[in-house]
Design a protein around this motif. Sequence first.
Motif, PDB file in Angstrom:
ATOM      1  N   LEU A   1      22.914   5.854 -14.713  1.00 32.80           N
ATOM      2  CA  LEU A   1      22.432   5.653 -16.078  1.00 32.80           C
ATOM      3  C   LEU A   1      21.446   4.494 -16.161  1.00 32.80           C
ATOM      4  N   VAL A   2      21.777   3.410 -15.488  1.00 36.57           N
ATOM      5  CA  VAL A   2      20.914   2.234 -15.480  1.00 36.57           C
ATOM      6  C   VAL A   2      21.186   1.452 -14.204  1.00 36.57           C
ATOM      7  N   VAL A   3      20.124   0.856 -13.648  1.00 32.30           N
ATOM      8  CA  VAL A   3      20.217   0.095 -12.408  1.00 32.30           C
ATOM      9  C   VAL A   3      19.711  -1.310 -12.675  1.00 32.30           C
ATOM     10  N   ALA A   4      20.379  -2.295 -12.094  1.00 33.97           N
ATOM     11  CA  ALA A   4      19.966  -3.687 -12.276  1.00 33.97           C
ATOM     12  C   ALA A   4      19.965  -4.404 -10.945  1.00 33.97           C
ATOM     13  N   GLN A   5      18.957  -5.237 -10.738  1.00 34.45           N
ATOM     14  CA  GLN A   5      18.978  -6.159  -9.608  1.00 34.45           C
ATOM     15  C   GLN A   5      19.493  -7.480 -10.149  1.00 34.45           C
ATOM     16  N   HIS A   6      20.678  -7.877  -9.675  1.00 33.61           N
ATOM     17  CA  HIS A   6      21.383  -8.989 -10.287  1.00 33.61           C
ATOM     18  C   HIS A   6      20.589 -10.282 -10.248  1.00 33.61           C
ATOM     19  N   GLU A   7      19.994 -10.583  -9.115  1.00 32.07           N
ATOM     20  CA  GLU A   7      19.163 -11.773  -8.986  1.00 32.07           C
ATOM     21  C   GLU A   7      17.873 -11.361  -8.295  1.00 32.07           C
ATOM     22  N   THR A   8      16.810 -11.263  -9.064  1.00 32.05           N
ATOM     23  CA  THR A   8      15.551 -10.744  -8.554  1.00 32.05           C
ATOM     24  C   THR A   8      14.876 -11.766  -7.645  1.00 32.05           C
ATOM     25  N   PHE A   9      14.230 -11.271  -6.624  1.00 35.57           N
ATOM     26  CA  PHE A   9      13.582 -12.137  -5.648  1.00 35.57           C
ATOM     27  C   PHE A   9      12.437 -12.928  -6.282  1.00 35.57           C
ATOM     28  N   GLY A  10      12.286 -14.155  -5.804  1.00 35.74           N
ATOM     29  CA  GLY A  10      11.209 -15.010  -6.278  1.00 35.74           C
ATOM     30  C   GLY A  10      10.093 -15.163  -5.268  1.00 35.74           C
ATOM     31  N   ALA A  11      10.132 -14.402  -4.164  1.00 31.69           N
ATOM     32  CA  ALA A  11       9.105 -14.451  -3.131  1.00 31.69           C
ATOM     33  C   ALA A  11       8.865 -13.041  -2.616  1.00 31.69           C
ATOM     34  N   SER A  12       7.716 -12.865  -1.947  1.00 32.74           N
ATOM     35  CA  SER A  12       7.350 -11.544  -1.466  1.00 32.74           C
ATOM     36  C   SER A  12       6.365 -11.679  -0.312  1.00 32.74           C
ATOM     37  N   ALA A  13       6.233 -10.597   0.442  1.00 27.01           N
ATOM     38  CA  ALA A  13       5.244 -10.560   1.521  1.00 27.01           C
ATOM     39  C   ALA A  13       3.925  -9.973   1.050  1.00 27.01           C
ATOM     40  N   ALA A  14       3.836  -9.614  -0.236  1.00 26.93           N
ATOM     41  CA  ALA A  14       2.637  -8.953  -0.745  1.00 26.93           C
ATOM     42  C   ALA A  14       1.390  -9.812  -0.592  1.00 26.93           C
ATOM     43  N   ALA A  15       1.565 -11.157  -0.653  1.00 24.93           N
ATOM     44  CA  ALA A  15       0.404 -12.030  -0.519  1.00 24.93           C
ATOM     45  C   ALA A  15      -0.197 -11.955   0.886  1.00 24.93           C
ATOM     46  N   ALA A  16       0.615 -11.654   1.888  1.00 24.43           N
ATOM     47  CA  ALA A  16       0.137 -11.584   3.277  1.00 24.43           C
ATOM     48  C   ALA A  16      -0.124 -10.152   3.726  1.00 24.43           C
ATOM     49  N   VAL A  17       0.652  -9.212   3.199  1.00 26.69           N
ATOM     50  CA  VAL A  17       0.520  -7.805   3.585  1.00 26.69           C
ATOM     51  C   VAL A  17       0.226  -7.001   2.329  1.00 26.69           C
ATOM     52  N   GLU A  18      -0.975  -6.561   2.169  1.00 26.96           N
ATOM     53  CA  GLU A  18      -1.376  -5.838   0.965  1.00 26.96           C
ATOM     54  C   GLU A  18      -0.573  -4.538   0.827  1.00 26.96           C
ATOM     55  N   GLY A  19      -0.044  -4.341  -0.390  1.00 30.87           N
ATOM     56  CA  GLY A  19       0.703  -3.127  -0.679  1.00 30.87           C
ATOM     57  C   GLY A  19       2.124  -3.113  -0.171  1.00 30.87           C
ATOM     58  N   TYR A  20       2.616  -4.266   0.302  1.00 26.77           N
ATOM     59  CA  TYR A  20       3.965  -4.298   0.874  1.00 26.77           C
ATOM     60  C   TYR A  20       5.019  -3.896  -0.166  1.00 26.77           C
ATOM     61  N   ASP A  21       4.819  -4.333  -1.412  1.00 24.49           N
ATOM     62  CA  ASP A  21       5.797  -4.052  -2.482  1.00 24.49           C
ATOM     63  C   ASP A  21       5.404  -2.849  -3.332  1.00 24.49           C
ATOM     64  N   ALA A  22       4.507  -2.039  -2.859  1.00 21.74           N
ATOM     65  CA  ALA A  22       3.988  -0.951  -3.691  1.00 21.74           C
ATOM     66  C   ALA A  22       5.096  -0.026  -4.198  1.00 21.74           C
ATOM     67  N   ASP A  23       5.987   0.387  -3.306  1.00 17.09           N
ATOM     68  CA  ASP A  23       7.067   1.293  -3.715  1.00 17.09           C
ATOM     69  C   ASP A  23       8.010   0.620  -4.702  1.00 17.09           C
ATOM     70  N   PHE A  24       8.321  -0.657  -4.446  1.00 14.92           N
ATOM     71  CA  PHE A  24       9.230  -1.381  -5.333  1.00 14.92           C
ATOM     72  C   PHE A  24       8.605  -1.567  -6.712  1.00 14.92           C
ATOM     73  N   LEU A  25       7.320  -1.923  -6.760  1.00 14.74           N
ATOM     74  CA  LEU A  25       6.631  -2.106  -8.040  1.00 14.74           C
ATOM     75  C   LEU A  25       6.531  -0.795  -8.802  1.00 14.74           C
ATOM     76  N   ALA A  26       6.270   0.287  -8.088  1.00 15.67           N
ATOM     77  CA  ALA A  26       6.203   1.598  -8.747  1.00 15.67           C
ATOM     78  C   ALA A  26       7.549   1.984  -9.343  1.00 15.67           C
ATOM     79  N   LEU A  27       8.630   1.697  -8.602  1.00 17.20           N
ATOM     80  CA  LEU A  27       9.970   1.975  -9.123  1.00 17.20           C
ATOM     81  C   LEU A  27      10.255   1.146 -10.369  1.00 17.20           C
TER      82      LEU A  27
END
Length: 429
Positions: free
Chosen positions: A98-124
Amino acid sequence: MRWIDGLAALGIACLAAYLVAQPVVRDLQGPAFDLLLAGRQALYGPQVHPRPPGGSPVVVVALDRETALRPPFDRLPKELWTPQIAEVMTRVLDGGALVVAQHETFGASAAAAVEGYDADFLALLQTGGEAGQVVLGRRAPAPERLGPLPAYVEAVGGDRNLRRTALYDDPDGVLRHAALYERSRDSTGVVTINPSLSLELAARVLGERPQILNGDAMVLGRYRVPGSKENALLLNFQGAGGGIPVFSLGDLHACAQDGDSAFFRKHFDDRVVLFGRTDVPRSRRVTSARWLGVHDADRYDARCRLPVMQSLVGRDDSRTMPEVLVTATAVRNLLQRDAIKTLPGYASVLVSGLLAMAAALAVLRVPPRAVPPAIVVLVIGWSYLAVVMLARENWLMPLAQPFIAIVLAFVTAWCFRGLRQLRKREAAA
């Protein structure tokens, strides 16, 4: 002399009631609640709150130590697990969650070094946020730089899908309550009440927005939420048999890779799903369930592909619980309407005073040999009643305050009785 005994008992009861109303005594109700939970577990076991026929309405996907030891997670910090989390979240939503939650969302990512790394996560996040099926959690309070990555917040739809976890300790350092909302004030001075993560998830499942009546009590649907006046929901923790099922992210990722949609449909359909860390020390808290003897391994549910790592079983401290499980407990309490109800402060003092009067009268009017058994019966009887009320009605009866009142009444009345007998001997002499 009966009227003197009655007057003395009344005076002792008033003194006891005054003393148990002091903050230092009231704070003992927290540890007493923990003891009652353990007593309920010992007397009733899982029968007191068995899992519903359709399963728990809330489940947890653990970002656990076991996952961190398996490929492809084993060489990556958790902040770089977003592609795998996106894949599992997608399967969970497709499975009917019914609903999904990420309890504590990440404050860092590899997107700054690897372009498109979070593409699937951002689309979701974008798709789920627009559908009202994905919520991101953040710690409270926390500096903005420690909060969720701005790109994640923007993708999920901003503040409407961002909620604080809102968990806080009691004065003794034990976590027993969850906040239901937080108040915020904008630049114009307008006060806004925002639901906590647990209340938001429950409200979305029920399709009802919480309402505050008369400026204090909160109603969610037709449920008058206990503790809403103090903004402190007293959590009804259960033992392993009636607790929150936990699934390992690593196992679910292997399951998703194999395309086993039937497993996701069976275990996540029509449920609230929280993703959260369970292994790092700062994510674990001492709770009221500290004496229930439940380890993380006891909470794990069915496996899809990968067996449990036996080397990790029983290594956690049963006194602590991951924060994500605490939030999941709050959501379950709201959905099942079984949060703990408490008596008003004046009622606890009144009950303590009445029991103190009963103890004082027993000392003053009952033969000396019968006084200790009478006091023991009074204490055991009240303890049993408190356990029964907690198990059957989810009512928390005062325990620490009445016990202190009874002990005080016993000592004071015994001294009064001895003094009176001494005066009689002196008068007779």
